[in-house]
Design a protein around this motif. Sequence first.
Motif, PDB file in Angstrom:
ATOM      1  N   ASP A  36      49.024 -38.886 -34.615  1.00  0.00           N
ATOM      2  CA  ASP A  36      49.723 -38.658 -33.349  1.00  0.00           C
ATOM      3  C   ASP A  36      49.537 -37.266 -32.760  1.00  0.00           C
ATOM      4  OD1 ASP A  36      50.642 -41.282 -33.277  1.00  0.00           O
ATOM      5  OD2 ASP A  36      52.462 -40.788 -34.378  1.00  0.00           O
TER       6      ASP A  36
ATOM      7  N   ARG B  79      47.568 -34.602 -30.551  1.00  0.00           N
ATOM      8  CA  ARG B  79      46.643 -34.788 -29.425  1.00  0.00           C
ATOM      9  C   ARG B  79      45.780 -33.542 -29.263  1.00  0.00           C
ATOM     10  NH1 ARG B  79      48.916 -32.046 -25.134  1.00  0.00           N
ATOM     11  NH2 ARG B  79      51.135 -31.709 -25.363  1.00  0.00           N
TER      12      ARG B  79
ATOM     13  N   SER C 211      52.566 -34.598 -28.982  1.00  0.00           N
ATOM     14  CA  SER C 211      52.931 -34.948 -27.614  1.00  0.00           C
ATOM     15  C   SER C 211      54.338 -34.463 -27.318  1.00  0.00           C
ATOM     16  CB  SER C 211      52.858 -36.460 -27.405  1.00  0.00           C
ATOM     17  OG  SER C 211      51.531 -36.896 -27.549  1.00  0.00           O
TER      18      SER C 211
ATOM     19  N   LEU D  93      42.046 -36.357 -21.945  1.00  0.00           N
ATOM     20  CA  LEU D  93      42.977 -35.770 -22.907  1.00  0.00           C
ATOM     21  C   LEU D  93      44.371 -35.872 -22.331  1.00  0.00           C
ATOM     22  CD1 LEU D  93      40.962 -32.636 -24.027  1.00  0.00           C
ATOM     23  CD2 LEU D  93      41.168 -34.848 -25.158  1.00  0.00           C
TER      24      LEU D  93
ATOM     25  N   ASP E 219      48.724 -37.353 -23.454  1.00  0.00           N
ATOM     26  CA  ASP E 219      49.643 -37.741 -24.519  1.00  0.00           C
ATOM     27  C   ASP E 219      49.264 -39.093 -25.103  1.00  0.00           C
ATOM     28  OD1 ASP E 219      51.014 -35.425 -24.145  1.00  0.00           O
ATOM     29  OD2 ASP E 219      52.752 -36.334 -23.184  1.00  0.00           O
TER      30      ASP E 219
ATOM     31  N   ASN F 235      46.177 -40.317 -25.518  1.00  0.00           N
ATOM     32  CA  ASN F 235      44.951 -40.298 -26.317  1.00  0.00           C
ATOM     33  C   ASN F 235      45.102 -39.351 -27.504  1.00  0.00           C
ATOM     34  OD1 ASN F 235      42.431 -41.113 -27.021  1.00  0.00           O
ATOM     35  ND2 ASN F 235      41.358 -39.896 -25.493  1.00  0.00           N
ATOM     36  N   SER F 236      45.789 -39.822 -28.525  1.00  0.00           N
ATOM     37  CA  SER F 236      46.099 -38.989 -29.687  1.00  0.00           C
ATOM     38  C   SER F 236      45.336 -39.470 -30.917  1.00  0.00           C
ATOM     39  CB  SER F 236      47.599 -39.013 -29.954  1.00  0.00           C
ATOM     40  OG  SER F 236      48.029 -40.331 -30.207  1.00  0.00           O
TER      41      SER F 236
ATOM     42  N   LEU G 150      40.591 -41.313 -32.249  1.00  0.00           N
ATOM     43  CA  LEU G 150      41.623 -41.164 -31.231  1.00  0.00           C
ATOM     44  C   LEU G 150      41.963 -42.543 -30.679  1.00  0.00           C
ATOM     45  CD1 LEU G 150      40.159 -38.098 -29.271  1.00  0.00           C
ATOM     46  CD2 LEU G 150      41.659 -38.081 -31.262  1.00  0.00           C
TER      47      LEU G 150
END
Length: 154
Positions: free
Chosen positions: A56, A58, A79, A108, A110, A112-113, A132
Motif C-alpha cells: 500500500d 505509493r 496514501s 502516480l 493514491d 496506484n500503490s 503496483l
Amino acid sequence: MKYAVVEQQGRGIFWHDPSPYVSKLPELLSALPPGARAFASHPEHYDFSAPRCIKDLRPQALPVAADSLGQYEIRFARSGCEEDVLTIRYSGVKSVQIAADDGESIELSDFNSVRLDEVLPDEAGCSHELRLTTATVRVVCADLRAEWVASVGV
C-alpha cells in the motif's frame, strides 16, 4: 514476480499472498547483497498490519532511468499519510524497467500503490520487482539500501 502472488479479482480488488516468497526467502538470503538482504528480511516487510510493510505504499516519483553513475532512487509514502517515507536507493544499476498494464503512461496517485514486491538474487547482485496496482517496476542492481525516515515533528 516469481514467488509472491498478486491476482486481480476485480476492478481495484486484489488477492495478495507473499507466503510463497517468504517461505523461499531463507534459501535466497545468502545470495543477496547486504542491503537487499536486510530489506527483504525485515520482520515488518510483509506484515500487512505493520507500519513498515511495503504493501500500500505509493511511489512519489518513478524516474525512467538510472543516472550516469548507475544510481536510481524511489521514494514511497502511505496514501494520505506523509509522516513516514521509505526511500530505496539502488546502486550499480544495470537496468530499470517500468511497464504500465495498459501500455500507457503510469499515473502516480493514491490508487496506484504497491501491492507486493520481491527481491531476488541476480548475477548483477539483485533484482527488485514491485507490483503496483496498474504497473510493474523492476530494477536490476548491485545492491539497494532502504531507509525509513519520519518527518520532522513526528
